[in-house]
Design an enzyme around this catalytic site. Structure first.
Site, PDB file in Angstrom:
ATOM      1  N   THR A   2       0.911  -1.533  -0.295  1.00 57.22           N
ATOM      2  CA  THR A   2      -0.150  -0.069   0.507  1.00 57.22           C
ATOM      3  C   THR A   2       1.405   1.314   0.050  1.00 57.22           C
ATOM      4  O   THR A   2       1.747   1.178   0.305  1.00 57.22           O
ATOM      5  CB  THR A   2      -0.844   0.214   1.030  1.00 57.22           C
ATOM      6  OG1 THR A   2      -0.279  -0.738   2.197  1.00 57.22           O
ATOM      7  CG2 THR A   2      -1.479  -0.988   1.329  1.00 57.22           C
ATOM      8  N   ASP A   3       0.236   2.461  -0.791  1.00 63.06           N
ATOM      9  CA  ASP A   3       0.901   3.491  -0.290  1.00 63.06           C
ATOM     10  C   ASP A   3       0.752   4.210   1.161  1.00 63.06           C
ATOM     11  O   ASP A   3       0.025   3.583   1.475  1.00 63.06           O
ATOM     12  CB  ASP A   3       0.486   4.474  -1.720  1.00 63.06           C
ATOM     13  CG  ASP A   3      -0.621   4.588  -1.320  1.00 63.06           C
ATOM     14  OD1 ASP A   3      -1.541   4.767  -0.453  1.00 63.06           O
ATOM     15  OD2 ASP A   3      -1.445   5.591  -2.917  1.00 63.06           O
ATOM     16  N   ALA A   4       0.344   5.493   1.455  1.00 60.19           N
ATOM     17  CA  ALA A   4       0.843   6.411   1.999  1.00 60.19           C
ATOM     18  C   ALA A   4      -0.666   6.524   2.619  1.00 60.19           C
ATOM     19  O   ALA A   4      -1.312   7.183   3.736  1.00 60.19           O
ATOM     20  CB  ALA A   4       1.191   7.460   2.047  1.00 60.19           C
ATOM     21  N   GLY A   5      -1.759   6.202   1.862  1.00 61.27           N
ATOM     22  CA  GLY A   5      -3.006   6.305   1.701  1.00 61.27           C
ATOM     23  C   GLY A   5      -3.962   5.500   2.084  1.00 61.27           C
ATOM     24  O   GLY A   5      -4.906   5.509   1.991  1.00 61.27           O
ATOM     25  N   ILE A  41      -3.454   2.737  -0.011  1.00 56.28           N
ATOM     26  CA  ILE A  41      -4.124   1.914  -1.095  1.00 56.28           C
ATOM     27  C   ILE A  41      -3.260   1.160  -1.429  1.00 56.28           C
ATOM     28  O   ILE A  41      -1.858   1.507  -1.654  1.00 56.28           O
ATOM     29  CB  ILE A  41      -5.397   2.105  -1.419  1.00 56.28           C
ATOM     30  CG1 ILE A  41      -4.754   3.337  -2.457  1.00 56.28           C
ATOM     31  CG2 ILE A  41      -6.269   3.058  -1.132  1.00 56.28           C
ATOM     32  CD1 ILE A  41      -4.977   4.198  -3.628  1.00 56.28           C
TER      33      ILE A  41
END
Length: 140
Positions: free
Chosen positions: A16-19, A21
């Site tokens: 996942t990324d910082a968001g 997702i």
């Protein structure tokens, strides 16, 4: 989700990324794994292909469309279907699903090459196995 092959994968924190997702490029990793597991299900060993037939598969092009995000802990179903089997290339249609939600669709063109990266025909025995579209395998 009709497909020649289905591979299940869980989304981990590292995907996942910082968001929170799935990072867009990780779908390409998921799809690569699904194609590799599909070859295993067909009893095609990539080490043997190289050692005995001087044959490798390389990605030539990818186009992907993102429909909805996958999130941490989601269980994804990755599909593999052959759209076109050419003499020295294969075009795959691959999808990522979470439940009934389509998340990503990709067309991946894979070339068949020798160890010097020159185009070569897909070995006949491998092409025959790939034409067996009735092979649908679900694996955890």
């Amino acid at each position: 989700m009709p497909a020649d092959f289905i591979w299940n994968v869980r989304v981990y924190y590292e995907d996942t990324d910082a968001g929170g997702i799935v990072y867009y490029a990780n779908y390409l990793k998921f799809f690569e794994r699904a194609r590799t597991e599909w070859l295993r299900a067909l009893d095609v060993n990539q080490h043997t292909l190289l050692a005995e037939h001087d044959t490798l598969f390389v990605v030539k092009s990818v186009s992907a469309e993102y429909h909805a995000p996958a999130k941490l802990d989601d269980e994804l179903k990755l599909t593999v279907s052959i759209e076109k089997l050419g003499r020295a290339s294969i075009v795959f249609l691959q999808e990522a699903w979470c439940g009934q939600q389509l998340l990503n669709t990709a067309r991946v063109k894979v070339g068949c090459v020798d160890s010097a990266l020159r185009p070569r025909a897909v070995p006949a025995a491998v092409a025959d196995k790939m034409r067996q579209t009735s092979i649908t395998t679900q694996t955890d």
